[in-house]
Motif scaffolding. Structure first.
Motif, PDB file in Angstrom:
ATOM      1  N   ILE A 110      -5.577 -19.850   0.519  1.00 50.19           N
ATOM      2  CA  ILE A 110      -5.896 -20.104  -0.966  1.00 50.19           C
ATOM      3  C   ILE A 110      -7.563 -19.331  -0.676  1.00 50.19           C
ATOM      4  N   LEU A 111      -8.428 -20.143   0.340  1.00 54.63           N
ATOM      5  CA  LEU A 111      -9.825 -19.404   0.626  1.00 54.63           C
ATOM      6  C   LEU A 111      -9.797 -19.168   1.845  1.00 54.63           C
ATOM      7  N   SER A 112     -10.461 -17.899   2.006  1.00 53.23           N
ATOM      8  CA  SER A 112     -10.875 -17.502   3.590  1.00 53.23           C
ATOM      9  C   SER A 112     -11.598 -18.490   4.202  1.00 53.23           C
ATOM     10  N   PRO A 113     -10.905 -18.738   5.526  1.00 52.40           N
ATOM     11  CA  PRO A 113     -11.469 -19.469   6.279  1.00 52.40           C
ATOM     12  C   PRO A 113     -12.413 -18.867   7.139  1.00 52.40           C
ATOM     13  N   GLY A 114     -12.689 -17.640   7.133  1.00 50.70           N
ATOM     14  CA  GLY A 114     -13.614 -16.893   7.923  1.00 50.70           C
ATOM     15  C   GLY A 114     -13.061 -15.568   8.117  1.00 50.70           C
ATOM     16  N   LEU A 115     -11.937 -15.145   8.140  1.00 52.02           N
ATOM     17  CA  LEU A 115     -11.455 -13.837   8.262  1.00 52.02           C
ATOM     18  C   LEU A 115     -10.919 -13.197   6.862  1.00 52.02           C
ATOM     19  N   VAL A 116     -11.613 -12.269   6.566  1.00 56.47           N
ATOM     20  CA  VAL A 116     -11.213 -11.701   5.402  1.00 56.47           C
ATOM     21  C   VAL A 116     -10.318 -10.156   5.543  1.00 56.47           C
ATOM     22  N   GLN A 117      -9.271  -9.900   4.889  1.00 53.36           N
ATOM     23  CA  GLN A 117      -8.346  -8.852   5.151  1.00 53.36           C
ATOM     24  C   GLN A 117      -7.950  -8.093   4.028  1.00 53.36           C
ATOM     25  N   TYR A 118      -8.855  -8.160   2.967  1.00 51.38           N
ATOM     26  CA  TYR A 118      -8.756  -7.196   1.830  1.00 51.38           C
ATOM     27  C   TYR A 118      -9.908  -7.417   1.112  1.00 51.38           C
ATOM     28  N   VAL A 119     -10.186  -6.096   0.424  1.00 48.04           N
ATOM     29  CA  VAL A 119     -11.544  -6.214  -0.564  1.00 48.04           C
ATOM     30  C   VAL A 119     -10.987  -7.080  -1.841  1.00 48.04           C
ATOM     31  N   GLY A 680       6.426   4.327 -16.716  1.00 47.68           N
ATOM     32  CA  GLY A 680       5.083   4.453 -16.486  1.00 47.68           C
ATOM     33  C   GLY A 680       4.836   4.307 -14.995  1.00 47.68           C
ATOM     34  N   TRP A 681       5.721   3.433 -14.105  1.00 51.81           N
ATOM     35  CA  TRP A 681       5.693   3.486 -12.947  1.00 51.81           C
ATOM     36  C   TRP A 681       6.007   4.775 -12.117  1.00 51.81           C
ATOM     37  N   LEU A 682       7.046   5.509 -12.874  1.00 55.51           N
ATOM     38  CA  LEU A 682       7.063   6.752 -11.954  1.00 55.51           C
ATOM     39  C   LEU A 682       6.537   7.972 -12.582  1.00 55.51           C
ATOM     40  N   THR A 683       5.492   7.899 -13.635  1.00 52.56           N
ATOM     41  CA  THR A 683       4.773   9.098 -14.168  1.00 52.56           C
ATOM     42  C   THR A 683       3.446   8.775 -14.116  1.00 52.56           C
ATOM     43  N   THR A 684       2.809   7.784 -14.695  1.00 51.20           N
ATOM     44  CA  THR A 684       1.265   7.437 -14.964  1.00 51.20           C
ATOM     45  C   THR A 684       0.633   6.439 -14.279  1.00 51.20           C
ATOM     46  N   GLU A 685       1.332   5.388 -13.742  1.00 53.74           N
ATOM     47  CA  GLU A 685       0.551   4.312 -13.322  1.00 53.74           C
ATOM     48  C   GLU A 685       0.448   4.445 -11.897  1.00 53.74           C
ATOM     49  N   GLN A 686      -0.843   5.145 -11.675  1.00 56.52           N
ATOM     50  CA  GLN A 686      -1.339   5.479 -10.412  1.00 56.52           C
ATOM     51  C   GLN A 686      -2.109   4.350  -9.712  1.00 56.52           C
ATOM     52  N   LEU A 687      -1.828   3.737  -8.538  1.00 56.76           N
ATOM     53  CA  LEU A 687      -2.940   2.999  -7.967  1.00 56.76           C
ATOM     54  C   LEU A 687      -3.747   3.591  -7.121  1.00 56.76           C
ATOM     55  N   TRP A 688      -5.140   3.500  -6.775  1.00 58.72           N
ATOM     56  CA  TRP A 688      -5.791   4.034  -5.915  1.00 58.72           C
ATOM     57  C   TRP A 688      -6.780   3.415  -5.346  1.00 58.72           C
ATOM     58  N   TRP A 689      -6.922   3.362  -3.994  1.00 57.82           N
ATOM     59  CA  TRP A 689      -8.117   2.546  -3.184  1.00 57.82           C
ATOM     60  C   TRP A 689      -8.943   3.669  -2.628  1.00 57.82           C
ATOM     61  N   ASN A 690     -10.224   3.529  -2.580  1.00 61.41           N
ATOM     62  CA  ASN A 690     -11.149   4.102  -2.140  1.00 61.41           C
ATOM     63  C   ASN A 690     -11.041   4.129  -0.459  1.00 61.41           C
TER      64      ASN A 690
END
Length: 788
Positions: A110-119, A680-690
């Motif tokens: 629920i809350l990180s106990p000390g290790l974080v694994q994603y932004v 939308g999933w197949l044409t316009t909805e693009q997820l992007w991580w830096n």
């Protein structure tokens, strides 16, 4: 429901009158408006954030990680605590019970106990006097990290052997030998991106402490029972101490099946520690950064086929971006494996799936639950085969269809029954004028150097049931009051899809009442316990059957009482048009109910339903996991600007197999919505991580869902009306997830238009989503190949 302020609404959405005789009366199969339609229009439908707040209510916000993979070295929360309005700041050490909200594998703190694994991973909870003060304070923490190597893509995960659970494999026949014998082969890769659920109502929970360590949680969730378990474990309480209620959601699409647990748990922890009501409402940015989405998939495939286009051997290895924890990635991978075949018989197949562990949000359920990701791969392969052979893809698809009496066993061993696809395909081929339009498009493309049109026909077969057998159960509670009105409660949740309306129709039909006499109450774990999630397209199937069972018990008691009072035999008693017909008499329902009450006849009942004949062995990946199959097909026509990559959907024809529809109006609406969402999933909805692993598409300004302008002006949706061969509720079929596969036709129509650039001699390497940039990349690849 009537409202004096909007008589025009009633004219626009007319109620169908009840039949005037018992002989032709029916409460199902009718186009009835959504039970909350007028409340939606008037703004009077109560969502979780609309519930009046109790005096002393505080507001919470989450403090989030700014690193993708790191150990927390130091954390200074004093600036947070000293912020205006802040009452408390809670960390993992303040959780009285278990720090976990994972639905299957307990690897999701629920809350990180000390290790974080994603932004975006939650680290602490801020509780303040207002929502704004809590959110502002949450940004003030000073955290020192020791960064660790991070993995972001499924390709990287596979290369590193990084998985949240062991990869799966389903093998049928001898695929390697069949592949080697095949006269023709095709081999390649495909990437299909993920998708944000983008429900209109974000994640929200309102936790209210009750006496004797009780906790009442009002939560926007598809799975109240799971929220109860998570909250009870987090607080160190028994389940009977916790009550979870959900009247309706402003959309869910799977994003509120397991992922609402974090928000329910955090609000409850704060309320439990401070002994005051606490509301936790996620702003859109926080919601999208914290929560998981549809899994993106990377495919590596090899297929052998003959000169006619018949598939002889198929091998595919699918790797998904699971995120940092397991969540529901295992069941999603299983369903992808079980839907790779889609509508096609595969005699020899090697189907593999791995859930890649990445330092991103833990991906979760999304409408289709892995089915669309599995099915699109075989459709891509058949599209490749057809172009290699110079054939129309529809002809190749039809050649590979499951048979009626042979070639009808899936790779996992279930016999395909009730296959209406040949008839459905023929009907849509004719009504969509597919062949004539194909010829017209070829003529258009021959004289149009810049604008190219494309056309595609894609079918679907979708299994209905939870892959996990024990989840296929439901309960309901039906009360008949002495005035003849009926109150229903069931374990399903309403997220706009109309499950409550359908269940009301089922109960009204069973008791012979007009729909206005039946009312649904909020889903409540204290009324119907141990429920399954409203997911896997089973909401109406399971809860409709359970409510029907409860209503039938009441009807049987009333029928017996009617015979005792008026003679005749129980078998001849009929309930219809608000009357009870017994021994030649027609007694008003409410009159008989009043008489029965005076004679101490039980006027309420619980109901239960468990889907029969289901089985699944996860070790052998075989069994009978689905109650039945839903079918459908769509034809889409697009035009693509080859200079800009822009495109437009000109016309879409869809024909969907809803069985004997419980409510055609609602079902057609579901098909239309699923089509646009899948498009939308197949044409316009693009997820992007830096490069640092931060999700940059976390708001409507950077994430493009379809708008009204993206809908085709010519949009023809019809239902294929044929009773379900399975004993489903009134022989209907599910309409939640399967139609999301219909817009495959849009994607392949775009690919067809790109292919026209090279006179259909080159298979365009088109990935999804087919954004304008991706379309231009594919056009460049085709042009370069032609120039060689």
């Amino acid at each position: 429901m009537n409202h004096p302020a909007i008589p025009e609404l009633k004219a626009a959405i007319p109620e169908l009158e009840s039949a005037t005789s018992a002989a032709n009366w029916s409460g199902v199969g009718l186009s009835r408006k959504h039970e909350s339609a007028e409340l939606h229009v008037l703004g009077q439908a109560t969502y979780t954030d609309d519930i009046p707040e109790l005096q002393g209510t505080l507001h919470a916000a989450l403090g989030l990680s700014s690193k993708a993979h790191a150990n927390i070295v130091a954390m200074d929360l004093e600036p947070v605590k000293n912020s205006p309005g802040v009452v408390a700041v809670l960390t993992a050490a303040d959780i009285p019970g278990v720090n976990d909200c994972g639905p299957i594998i307990h690897d999701d703190p629920i809350l990180s106990p000390g290790l974080v694994q994603y932004v975006g991973q939650p680290i602490f909870i801020v509780v303040a006097d207002t929502h704004t003060n809590a959110r502002r304070a949450a940004r003030k923490a000073a955290i020192t990290y020791d960064e660790l190597p991070a993995i972001f893509t499924p390709q990287q995960a596979k290369a590193a052997g990084s998985y949240v659970l062991p990869p799966m494999k389903l093998e049928k026949g001898d695929p390697q030998a069949a592949f080697e014998r095949a006269p023709r082969k095709v081999k390649g890769e495909l990437f299909v991106g993920g998708q944000e659920q983008f429900y209109l109502e974000g994640q929200i929970s309102y936790a209210i402490p009750k006496e004797n360590r009780g906790m009442f949680v009002q939560c926007s969730t598809q799975h109240p029972s799971e929220m109860l378990h998570v909250v009870a474990h987090a607080l160190g309480l028994h389940s009977h101490n916790v009550q979870v209620e959900c009247r309706r959601m402003g959309g869910g699409f799977g994003g509120k099946e397991s992922q609402s647990a974090l928000w329910a748990a955090a609000a409850s922890i704060a309320a439990y520690k401070l002994k005051v009501p606490v509301k936790l409402r996620a702003d859109r940015d926080d919601d999208m950064i914290v929560t998981g989405k549809r899994h993106c998939f990377w495919y590596e495939y090899e297929v052998g086929y003959d000169d006619a286009g018949r598939i002889l051997a198929a091998k595919v290895d699918m790797t998904s971006r699971a995120g940092y924890s397991a969540d529901l990635s295992g069941p999603v991978a299983t369903r992808a494996i079980c839907h790779f075949d889609n509508c096609y018989y595969l005699s020899d197949a090697d189907i593999r799936a791995g859930a890649g562990k990445t330092n991103t949000q833990s991906n979760t359920a999304f409408r289709g639950f892995g089915g669309p990701q599995g099915a699109i791969a075989i459709e891509y392969i058949i599209d490749e085969i057809a172009r290699e052979l110079g054939k129309d893809a529809l002809d190749v698809r039809r050649l590979n269809f499951y048979g009626i009496d042979e070639r009808n066993v899936t790779p996992y061993g279930q016999v395909v029954e009730g296959n209406v696809l040949p008839e459905l395909t023929a009907r849509l081929e004719a009504t969509s004028e597919y062949r004539a339009r194909r010829e017209a498009i070829e003529k258009f493309n021959a004289t149009s150097p810049v604008l190219k049109k494309g056309l595609a026909f894609t079918p679907l077969k979708f299994g209905i049931a939870f892959n996990v057998t024990h989840l296929n159960q439901a309960g309901a509670l039906v009360h008949v009051y002495v005035d003849g009105s009926v109150l229903v409660n069931h374990g399903g949740t309403e997220m706009g899809q109309g499950v409550n309306t359908k269940v009301m129709q089922v109960v009204a039909h069973e008791l012979g009442l007009d729909l206005c006499h039946v009312r649904i109450t909020a889903t409540d774990t204290s009324k119907v316990a141990n429920t399954s999630a409203t997911a896997a397209s089973t909401g109406a199937d399971l809860n409709g059957k359970a409510a029907q069972d409860a209503a039938r018990q009441i009807k049987e008691r009333l029928a017996k009482f009617a015979v005792e009072q008026h003679g005749g035999d129980v078998a001849s008693v009929r309930f219809a048009d608000d009357h009870v017909h017994v021994n030649g008499q027609a007694i008003r329902f409410h009159v008989l109910v009043g008489q029965a009450y005076l004679k101490r006849v039980q006027l309420w009942s619980d109901g239960f339903y468990a889907t029969p004949h289901l089985s699944w062995d996860p070790k052998t990946m075989s069994g009978h996991p689905f109650s039945y199959y839903a079918y459908g097909a769509a034809v889409s026509e697009v035009v693509v600007d080859t200079l800009t990559g822009e495109w437009r959907l000109l016309r879409a024809d869809a024909l969907y197999d809803a069985g004997s529809s419980l409510n055609p109006a609602i079902d057609i609406g579901q098909v239309e919505g699923a089509f646009i969402q899948g498009m939308g999933w197949l044409t316009t909805e693009q997820l992007w991580w830096n490069a640092s692993g931060k999700l940059m598409t976390h708001a409507p300004s950077t994430y493009k869902i379809p708008g009204i302008s993206d809908c085709p002006e010519d949009f023809r949706v019809n239902l294929f009306d044929q009773p379900n061969v399975a004993d489903s509720i009134h022989r209907s079929k599910a309409v939640g997830e399967p139609p999301l596969l219909l817009p495959f036709s849009v994607f392949f129509a775009i690919r067809d238009a790109i292919s026209a650039v090279g006179n259909h001699q080159v298979n365009p390497p088109l990935n999804a989503p087919a954004t304008s940039e991706e379309i231009l990349r594919a056009i460049d690849a085709v042009t370069a190949k032609v120039a060689q």
